[in-house]
Scaffold this motif. Sequence first.
Motif, PDB file in Angstrom:
ATOM      1  N   ILE A 211      19.222  19.205  18.275  1.00 48.55           N
ATOM      2  CA  ILE A 211      19.089  19.255  17.086  1.00 48.55           C
ATOM      3  C   ILE A 211      19.446  17.326  16.690  1.00 48.55           C
ATOM      4  CG2 ILE A 211      18.626  18.969  14.432  1.00 48.55           C
ATOM      5  CD1 ILE A 211      20.605  21.911  15.183  1.00 48.55           C
ATOM      6  N   THR A 212      17.781  16.941  16.482  1.00 44.36           N
ATOM      7  CA  THR A 212      17.728  14.840  16.365  1.00 44.36           C
ATOM      8  C   THR A 212      17.484  14.872  15.405  1.00 44.36           C
ATOM      9  OG1 THR A 212      16.815  15.170  18.613  1.00 44.36           O
ATOM     10  CG2 THR A 212      16.554  12.898  17.284  1.00 44.36           C
ATOM     11  N   SER A 213      17.580  13.938  14.584  1.00 43.25           N
ATOM     12  CA  SER A 213      17.666  13.766  13.437  1.00 43.25           C
ATOM     13  C   SER A 213      17.635  12.195  13.246  1.00 43.25           C
ATOM     14  CB  SER A 213      18.795  14.088  11.939  1.00 43.25           C
ATOM     15  OG  SER A 213      19.946  13.727  12.428  1.00 43.25           O
ATOM     16  N   GLN A 214      17.638  11.462  12.062  1.00 45.90           N
ATOM     17  CA  GLN A 214      17.038   9.813  11.681  1.00 45.90           C
ATOM     18  C   GLN A 214      18.316   9.802  10.505  1.00 45.90           C
ATOM     19  OE1 GLN A 214      14.404   6.832  11.591  1.00 45.90           O
ATOM     20  NE2 GLN A 214      14.256   6.246   9.546  1.00 45.90           N
ATOM     21  N   GLN A 215      19.255   9.618  10.659  1.00 45.55           N
ATOM     22  CA  GLN A 215      20.615   9.017   9.998  1.00 45.55           C
ATOM     23  C   GLN A 215      20.365   7.631   8.713  1.00 45.55           C
ATOM     24  OE1 GLN A 215      23.348  10.065  12.431  1.00 45.55           O
ATOM     25  NE2 GLN A 215      22.092  12.189  12.797  1.00 45.55           N
ATOM     26  N   GLU A 216      20.518   6.855   8.299  1.00 40.75           N
ATOM     27  CA  GLU A 216      21.104   5.803   7.404  1.00 40.75           C
ATOM     28  C   GLU A 216      21.937   5.879   6.519  1.00 40.75           C
ATOM     29  OE1 GLU A 216      17.194   4.434   5.829  1.00 40.75           O
ATOM     30  OE2 GLU A 216      16.161   6.108   6.829  1.00 40.75           O
ATOM     31  N   PRO A 327      41.684   9.634  23.033  1.00 38.34           N
ATOM     32  CA  PRO A 327      40.469   9.010  23.964  1.00 38.34           C
ATOM     33  C   PRO A 327      39.749   7.570  22.833  1.00 38.34           C
ATOM     34  CG  PRO A 327      40.050  10.468  22.217  1.00 38.34           C
ATOM     35  CD  PRO A 327      41.240  10.535  21.867  1.00 38.34           C
ATOM     36  N   TYR A 328      39.710   6.503  23.569  1.00 38.18           N
ATOM     37  CA  TYR A 328      39.607   5.138  23.030  1.00 38.18           C
ATOM     38  C   TYR A 328      39.051   3.972  23.844  1.00 38.18           C
ATOM     39  CZ  TYR A 328      42.062   2.363  19.841  1.00 38.18           C
ATOM     40  OH  TYR A 328      42.033   1.032  18.510  1.00 38.18           O
ATOM     41  N   ASN A 329      38.181   3.083  23.885  1.00 34.33           N
ATOM     42  CA  ASN A 329      37.055   2.624  23.690  1.00 34.33           C
ATOM     43  C   ASN A 329      36.322   3.211  25.746  1.00 34.33           C
ATOM     44  OD1 ASN A 329      38.191  -0.040  23.603  1.00 34.33           O
ATOM     45  ND2 ASN A 329      40.008   0.106  24.331  1.00 34.33           N
ATOM     46  N   ASN A 330      35.594   3.991  24.218  1.00 35.38           N
ATOM     47  CA  ASN A 330      34.409   4.742  25.604  1.00 35.38           C
ATOM     48  C   ASN A 330      33.238   4.635  25.924  1.00 35.38           C
ATOM     49  OD1 ASN A 330      35.702   8.029  26.106  1.00 35.38           O
ATOM     50  ND2 ASN A 330      36.793   7.393  24.767  1.00 35.38           N
ATOM     51  N   TYR A 331      33.261   3.458  26.257  1.00 32.52           N
ATOM     52  CA  TYR A 331      31.916   2.843  26.033  1.00 32.52           C
ATOM     53  C   TYR A 331      30.608   3.797  27.276  1.00 32.52           C
ATOM     54  CZ  TYR A 331      33.022  -0.937  23.422  1.00 32.52           C
ATOM     55  OH  TYR A 331      33.748  -1.699  22.624  1.00 32.52           O
ATOM     56  N   LYS A 332      31.755   4.588  28.598  1.00 35.00           N
ATOM     57  CA  LYS A 332      30.586   5.528  29.105  1.00 35.00           C
ATOM     58  C   LYS A 332      30.033   6.525  28.936  1.00 35.00           C
ATOM     59  CE  LYS A 332      33.501   4.120  33.379  1.00 35.00           C
ATOM     60  NZ  LYS A 332      34.507   4.706  34.232  1.00 35.00           N
ATOM     61  N   LEU A 333      30.441   6.808  27.991  1.00 35.97           N
ATOM     62  CA  LEU A 333      29.870   8.012  26.603  1.00 35.97           C
ATOM     63  C   LEU A 333      29.075   8.504  25.767  1.00 35.97           C
ATOM     64  CD1 LEU A 333      33.086   9.936  25.328  1.00 35.97           C
ATOM     65  CD2 LEU A 333      31.649  10.632  27.080  1.00 35.97           C
ATOM     66  N   ASP A 334      28.131   7.183  25.653  1.00 35.16           N
ATOM     67  CA  ASP A 334      26.854   7.167  25.500  1.00 35.16           C
ATOM     68  C   ASP A 334      26.387   5.801  25.988  1.00 35.16           C
ATOM     69  OD1 ASP A 334      27.672   4.773  24.628  1.00 35.16           O
ATOM     70  OD2 ASP A 334      27.234   5.049  22.035  1.00 35.16           O
ATOM     71  N   SER A 335      26.129   5.995  26.970  1.00 32.20           N
ATOM     72  CA  SER A 335      25.934   4.674  28.756  1.00 32.20           C
ATOM     73  C   SER A 335      23.929   5.087  28.495  1.00 32.20           C
ATOM     74  CB  SER A 335      25.869   5.023  29.676  1.00 32.20           C
ATOM     75  OG  SER A 335      25.274   4.492  31.016  1.00 32.20           O
ATOM     76  N   PRO A 336      23.270   4.618  28.625  1.00 33.64           N
ATOM     77  CA  PRO A 336      21.609   5.266  29.017  1.00 33.64           C
ATOM     78  C   PRO A 336      21.353   5.872  30.699  1.00 33.64           C
ATOM     79  CG  PRO A 336      21.937   3.075  28.939  1.00 33.64           C
ATOM     80  CD  PRO A 336      22.853   3.281  28.251  1.00 33.64           C
ATOM     81  N   ASP A 337      22.443   5.839  31.367  1.00 27.96           N
ATOM     82  CA  ASP A 337      23.091   5.505  32.496  1.00 27.96           C
ATOM     83  C   ASP A 337      23.486   7.254  32.358  1.00 27.96           C
ATOM     84  OD1 ASP A 337      22.007   3.511  33.451  1.00 27.96           O
ATOM     85  OD2 ASP A 337      23.810   2.874  33.657  1.00 27.96           O
ATOM     86  N   VAL A 338      23.883   7.715  31.118  1.00 27.88           N
ATOM     87  CA  VAL A 338      24.386   9.435  31.579  1.00 27.88           C
ATOM     88  C   VAL A 338      23.147  10.157  31.066  1.00 27.88           C
ATOM     89  CG1 VAL A 338      26.230  10.800  31.416  1.00 27.88           C
ATOM     90  CG2 VAL A 338      26.678   8.534  32.379  1.00 27.88           C
ATOM     91  N   ASN A 441      22.459   8.689  23.579  1.00 36.13           N
ATOM     92  CA  ASN A 441      22.046   7.878  25.325  1.00 36.13           C
ATOM     93  C   ASN A 441      20.648   8.433  25.715  1.00 36.13           C
ATOM     94  OD1 ASN A 441      24.829   9.519  24.999  1.00 36.13           O
ATOM     95  ND2 ASN A 441      24.974   9.035  27.351  1.00 36.13           N
ATOM     96  N   GLU A 442      20.062   9.278  25.405  1.00 37.47           N
ATOM     97  CA  GLU A 442      18.313   9.553  25.890  1.00 37.47           C
ATOM     98  C   GLU A 442      17.024   8.926  24.887  1.00 37.47           C
ATOM     99  OE1 GLU A 442      17.802  12.681  26.901  1.00 37.47           O
ATOM    100  OE2 GLU A 442      19.402  12.769  28.949  1.00 37.47           O
ATOM    101  N   GLU A 443      18.195   7.685  24.116  1.00 34.81           N
ATOM    102  CA  GLU A 443      17.212   7.641  22.509  1.00 34.81           C
ATOM    103  C   GLU A 443      16.805   5.684  23.137  1.00 34.81           C
ATOM    104  OE1 GLU A 443      16.255   8.789  20.203  1.00 34.81           O
ATOM    105  OE2 GLU A 443      17.053  10.788  20.222  1.00 34.81           O
ATOM    106  N   PRO A 444      16.561   5.259  22.321  1.00 36.30           N
ATOM    107  CA  PRO A 444      16.328   3.880  23.419  1.00 36.30           C
ATOM    108  C   PRO A 444      17.604   3.052  22.493  1.00 36.30           C
ATOM    109  CG  PRO A 444      14.017   4.488  21.269  1.00 36.30           C
ATOM    110  CD  PRO A 444      14.963   6.189  22.311  1.00 36.30           C
ATOM    111  N   SER A 445      17.493   3.523  21.604  1.00 36.56           N
ATOM    112  CA  SER A 445      18.341   2.369  20.846  1.00 36.56           C
ATOM    113  C   SER A 445      19.472   3.076  19.933  1.00 36.56           C
ATOM    114  CB  SER A 445      17.513   1.441  19.630  1.00 36.56           C
ATOM    115  OG  SER A 445      16.832   0.842  19.789  1.00 36.56           O
ATOM    116  N   ILE A 446      20.536   2.815  20.089  1.00 35.36           N
ATOM    117  CA  ILE A 446      21.793   3.525  19.586  1.00 35.36           C
ATOM    118  C   ILE A 446      22.035   2.771  17.874  1.00 35.36           C
ATOM    119  CG2 ILE A 446      22.973   3.866  21.496  1.00 35.36           C
ATOM    120  CD1 ILE A 446      25.103   1.656  20.089  1.00 35.36           C
TER     121      ILE A 446
END
Length: 470
Positions: A211-216, A327-338, A441-446
């Motif tokens: 379920i995908t949404s745009q949040q502000e 869990p800390y410094n989790n940069y791999k989790l939202d990498s676009p490569d994953v 991960n599969e979005e063009p931006s975070i």
Amino acid sequence: MLKKLTAMGSALALSLSVAANVQAAVPASEAAKLGTSTLTPFGAQVKGNGKATSSGLGIPDWTGGIQRKDIPKDYTRPGQHHPDPYKNDKIALTITAQNVGQYADKVPDGVQAMLKTYPDTFKLNVYPSHRSTSAPQWVYDNTKSNATKAKLGKTGVDNAFGGIPFPILTGSNEDKALQAIWNHILRWRGLYIVRRASEVAVQRNGAYSLITSQQEVYFRYYDPKYNFDSLDNIIFYYLSFTKAPARLAGGAVLVHEMLDQQKMPRQAWGYNAGQRRVRRAPNLAYDTPIAASDGLRTADDTDMYNGAPDKYNWKLVHDKPVEMFIPYNNYKLDSPDVKYETLLQKGHINPDYQRWELHRVWVVEANLKDGERHIYTKRRFYIDEDSWQIAAIDQYDRRGELWRVSLAYIKNYYEVPSQWTALDTFHDLRAQRYHVQFLDNEEPSILDYSQPVPDDRYFHPAALRRRGRG
């Protein structure tokens, strides 16, 4: 007779003081330690534990967290997926169901239960610890000011603005526990964010549907043009528009989050695209199930914990922070490569992309009050000492049995800077299902922090109707 009246008066004064939850102020001399070699600007101990971090059991000194000079050179634009500043670190140790007994005092009970529930697939890859928490100087300045001014109200917080309200916990055990929870609720996460992300409930057999949404989100509590008196009891405005799947697209939710929810409850509205109507959502609080989570997340589970704390009795489990793997410094989790298909496994997200570190946490316990109703009778929170972000929660059912486990995969959004999470996950150990928020991960931006802050009218129900029609 005079002595008896005096004693009665003293007893009455004491009882009134307790009833009013009077909190001792932090002396200016104590607040002066914030931002020195003793305490970080957010109130954590600057000194580590004196052990080598390469062992996985060391906590370093705090030296300012991630600064501009530490941002990877290949980070070039707002909203970009974050290059990992610690990508060259190696795994220091791996905790599994087989060896968790060696580290039981440093692994939250819920995480230990996950290791036992998924002994063949779940593990903790522990890396050298980095105390990456950092924030703008003006947030530090406001936090120092709050230290001597902020008070616990009967059901909220008084005289706090633009920073951590209680960087130095003070008062009774219950006061300190509540202060720690309010520090999480009011922690620094930026001023205004826009993001497109997905959430998903992963079934026992591994099936899921995004379920995908745009949040502000506009964190009004941190807008420098206000102060405590002019906040009008509002912490933030939240607006979310569903983009996919097609059957849900066009729906929207608007929330006005209140500081004191007994004074004024959370204000929420929903927009139904099919009916083209905006309706109040009066019950979006406490243990109301969130539909998009397939019942795996309650309203007050969101962001690890939110809303009024009035249903529970609160206590600090330890009188000082204790060392825990979180869990800390989790940069791999939202990498676009994953890709999502790699990340979302049966029972839990892929542990090969998770990063765990040893940090100090405040352990806070909430026990349901007599006469109150909630699906969780006990909750145990593990709150990062440096950022006041809740990192893990053990949640118990009405029989007093461990039932659900929530995990926040912390990282620093270093362009702000702000410590928040890459993902939040909510696990039902019995059903062996889980819910994930903030997949991008599969979005063009975070998260994009660069957009101009709208005015309050942008977050009015009438604006929700107009935008929904568009």
